[in-house]
Write an enzyme that holds these catalytic residues in place. Structure first.
Site, PDB file in Angstrom:
ATOM      1  CG  ASP A  10      -6.579 -30.467  44.427  1.00  0.00           C
ATOM      2  OD1 ASP A  10      -6.160 -29.311  44.238  1.00  0.00           O
ATOM      3  OD2 ASP A  10      -7.282 -30.790  45.396  1.00  0.00           O
TER       4      ASP A  10
ATOM      5  CG  ASP B  12      -4.211 -26.268  46.639  1.00  0.00           C
ATOM      6  OD1 ASP B  12      -5.088 -25.400  46.819  1.00  0.00           O
ATOM      7  OD2 ASP B  12      -4.472 -27.425  46.238  1.00  0.00           O
TER       8      ASP B  12
END
Length: 166
Positions: free
Chosen positions: A118, A136
Site C-alpha cells: 500500500d 484497492d
C-alpha cells in the site's frame, strides 16, 4: 466467447498491470515506512498490509495470507462466471472486471511479498485514511458500480396473483 467478453478480460488485465507497475515504482523508490509529502493532505508512503481492508486480521500469525489468497481466487472465479453471463451488458461487466483485476493484483502481492503493498495515504492533520493502492481503488469502484447496477435494475415482484397481495 465474444470479442466483448475478451475486452472485459483485457480491462481486468490492465488493472493488474497498472497496479503492479505502480507498486514496483513505489518499492523501487521508497523504503518501508518512508513518506513523501505530495500535498498537505496526501503522501506516498510504503507500507505492507498482511490483512484485508483497514488491516483487518493483520495482527494474526500468517494464516490470513493464504486465507485471503484462496478467498480472492474463489471470488475472482465466481466473478469471471458472472462476467461470462453478463458480458454483453456494460455496467456489471465493468464492475466485475475492476473487481477481478483488483483482487488478482493484491493476490500477486500476497504471493510475492507476503502482504499487500500500500502506498496512497490521505489525511487531514493527524487523522488519516489507511493507506491503499490502485487495486484497492479498482475494488472500491467495482463494488460501487455493482451497487449502482442493483439500484438501477428493474424491480420484479414474486407475487403472481395481483389480486391476492398476501
Amino acid at each position: 466467447m465474444t470479442r466483448r467478453f475478451f475486452g472485459w478480460l483485457e480491462l481486468a488485465a490492465l488493472v493488474i498491470v497498472l497496479d503492479q507497475l505502480t507498486k514496483w515504482l513505489v518499492l523501487s523508490q521508497l523504503d518501508f515506512g518512508e513518506a513523501i509529502p505530495v500535498t498537505g493532505f496526501f503522501q506516498l508512503v510504503l507500507v505492507f498490509n498482511p490483512g484485508a481492508a483497514f488491516s483487518f486480521l493483520a495482527d494474526h500469525s500468517g494464516w490470513q495470507r493464504w486465507f485471503f489468497v484462496i478467498l480472492a481466487l474463489g471470488v475472482s472465479g465466481w466473478l469471471l462466471a458472472l462476467l461470462r453471463h453478463h458480458h454483453r451488458e456494460t455496467l456489471l461487466p465493468l464492475a466485475f472486471s475492476l473487481l477481478i483485476g483488483g483482487a488478482l493484483g493484491n493476490v500477486i502481492d500476497r504471493l510475492v511479498h507476503g502482504a499487500v503493498v500500500d502506498f496512497l495515504y490521505f489525511h487531514v492533520g493527524r487523522y488519516g485514511w489507511p493507506a491503499f493502492n490502485l487495486a484497492d481503488s479498482a475494488i472500491t469502484v467495482g463494488v460501487a458500480l455493482m451497487l449502482w447496477a442493483q439500484f438501477r435494475a428493474p424491480r420484479t415482484t414474486s407475487n403472481t396473483n395481483p389480486e391476492n397481495p398476501s
